[in-house]
Design an enzyme around this catalytic site. Structure first.
Site, PDB file in Angstrom:
ATOM      1  N   ARG A   3       0.866  -1.181   0.000  1.00  0.00           N
ATOM      2  CA  ARG A   3       0.000   0.000   0.000  1.00  0.00           C
ATOM      3  C   ARG A   3       0.901   1.230   0.000  1.00  0.00           C
ATOM      4  O   ARG A   3       1.818   1.321   0.819  1.00  0.00           O
ATOM      5  CB  ARG A   3      -0.914  -0.008   1.223  1.00  0.00           C
ATOM      6  CG  ARG A   3      -1.974  -1.082   1.139  1.00  0.00           C
ATOM      7  CD  ARG A   3      -2.903  -1.038   2.351  1.00  0.00           C
ATOM      8  NE  ARG A   3      -3.948  -2.030   2.213  1.00  0.00           N
ATOM      9  CZ  ARG A   3      -3.863  -3.279   2.673  1.00  0.00           C
ATOM     10  NH1 ARG A   3      -2.792  -3.667   3.321  1.00  0.00           N
ATOM     11  NH2 ARG A   3      -4.854  -4.126   2.488  1.00  0.00           N
ATOM     12  N   GLU A  50       2.651  -5.566  -6.695  1.00  0.00           N
ATOM     13  CA  GLU A  50       1.429  -4.786  -6.863  1.00  0.00           C
ATOM     14  C   GLU A  50       1.494  -3.591  -5.917  1.00  0.00           C
ATOM     15  O   GLU A  50       1.628  -3.758  -4.709  1.00  0.00           O
ATOM     16  CB  GLU A  50       0.220  -5.648  -6.534  1.00  0.00           C
ATOM     17  CG  GLU A  50      -1.097  -4.906  -6.561  1.00  0.00           C
ATOM     18  CD  GLU A  50      -2.266  -5.776  -6.099  1.00  0.00           C
ATOM     19  OE1 GLU A  50      -3.298  -5.191  -5.729  1.00  0.00           O
ATOM     20  OE2 GLU A  50      -2.144  -7.022  -6.099  1.00  0.00           O
ATOM     21  N   ASN A  54      -4.853   3.687  -2.144  1.00  0.00           N
ATOM     22  CA  ASN A  54      -6.224   3.889  -1.682  1.00  0.00           C
ATOM     23  C   ASN A  54      -6.457   5.381  -1.577  1.00  0.00           C
ATOM     24  O   ASN A  54      -5.724   6.083  -0.872  1.00  0.00           O
ATOM     25  CB  ASN A  54      -6.442   3.210  -0.325  1.00  0.00           C
ATOM     26  CG  ASN A  54      -6.389   1.705  -0.456  1.00  0.00           C
ATOM     27  OD1 ASN A  54      -7.213   1.105  -1.121  1.00  0.00           O
ATOM     28  ND2 ASN A  54      -5.390   1.087   0.166  1.00  0.00           N
ATOM     29  N   HIS A  68      10.854  -7.708   4.732  1.00  0.00           N
ATOM     30  CA  HIS A  68      11.375  -6.954   3.603  1.00  0.00           C
ATOM     31  C   HIS A  68      11.173  -7.735   2.314  1.00  0.00           C
ATOM     32  O   HIS A  68      10.906  -8.919   2.335  1.00  0.00           O
ATOM     33  CB  HIS A  68      12.863  -6.624   3.798  1.00  0.00           C
ATOM     34  CG  HIS A  68      13.759  -7.831   3.851  1.00  0.00           C
ATOM     35  ND1 HIS A  68      14.054  -8.474   5.034  1.00  0.00           N
ATOM     36  CD2 HIS A  68      14.416  -8.508   2.881  1.00  0.00           C
ATOM     37  CE1 HIS A  68      14.853  -9.496   4.783  1.00  0.00           C
ATOM     38  NE2 HIS A  68      15.091  -9.545   3.478  1.00  0.00           N
ATOM     39  N   GLU A 120      15.866  -5.558   0.482  1.00  0.00           N
ATOM     40  CA  GLU A 120      17.227  -6.079   0.511  1.00  0.00           C
ATOM     41  C   GLU A 120      17.691  -6.246  -0.924  1.00  0.00           C
ATOM     42  O   GLU A 120      16.995  -6.842  -1.752  1.00  0.00           O
ATOM     43  CB  GLU A 120      17.272  -7.430   1.214  1.00  0.00           C
ATOM     44  CG  GLU A 120      18.671  -8.033   1.246  1.00  0.00           C
ATOM     45  CD  GLU A 120      18.729  -9.397   1.893  1.00  0.00           C
ATOM     46  OE1 GLU A 120      19.837  -9.865   2.186  1.00  0.00           O
ATOM     47  OE2 GLU A 120      17.657 -10.016   2.108  1.00  0.00           O
TER      48      GLU A 120
END
Length: 126
Positions: A3, A50, A54, A68, A120
């Protein structure tokens, strides 16, 4: 899925700093979110990330369960330099400089994206 608080900024970071491609986008104004998929190639041959924006949410609190993302790159030091040179305009930061992993010889570094997600970098031959 990550997000993000600013979709354009995140797309720019992943494409311009990490060299990924913008694979596709989806806008869902009725549901109040937009998506962007980035990666080094399309699935199923390659993994994709992805990015979800929002509407109206500019910042998220990092959860305790997420660690991570790990990405193989041909030159960790050069990727750190790209982050360093573009951090003011595109965001991101280096949190561990390029160097060998503790107890080994593999070269790694850690960076954060503009939203604070840890990445990383692992040096892999092309």
């Amino acid at each position: 899925m990550l997000r993000v608080g600013n979709l354009r900024r995140s797309i720019d970071f992943y494409t311009q700093v990490l060299g990924m491609k913008l694979l596709r986008t989806t806008e869902r104004p009725e549901q109040k979110y937009d998506l962007a998929f980035v990666g080094y190639g399309s699935s199923p041959e390659h993994a994709e990330i992805e990015l979800t924006y929002n509407y109206g949410t500019e910042k998220y609190e990092m959860g305790g369960a997420f660690g991570h993302i790990a990405i193989g790159v041909p030159d960790v030091a050069a990727t750190c330099e790209a982050v360093r040179s573009k951090a003011q305009s595109l965001g991101g930061a280096i949190t561990r400089e390029a160097g060998p992993v503790k107890g080994g010889t593999t070269i790694i570094a850690f960076i954060t994206d503009p939203d604070g997600y840890k990445i990383e970098l692992i040096e892999r031959a092309a």
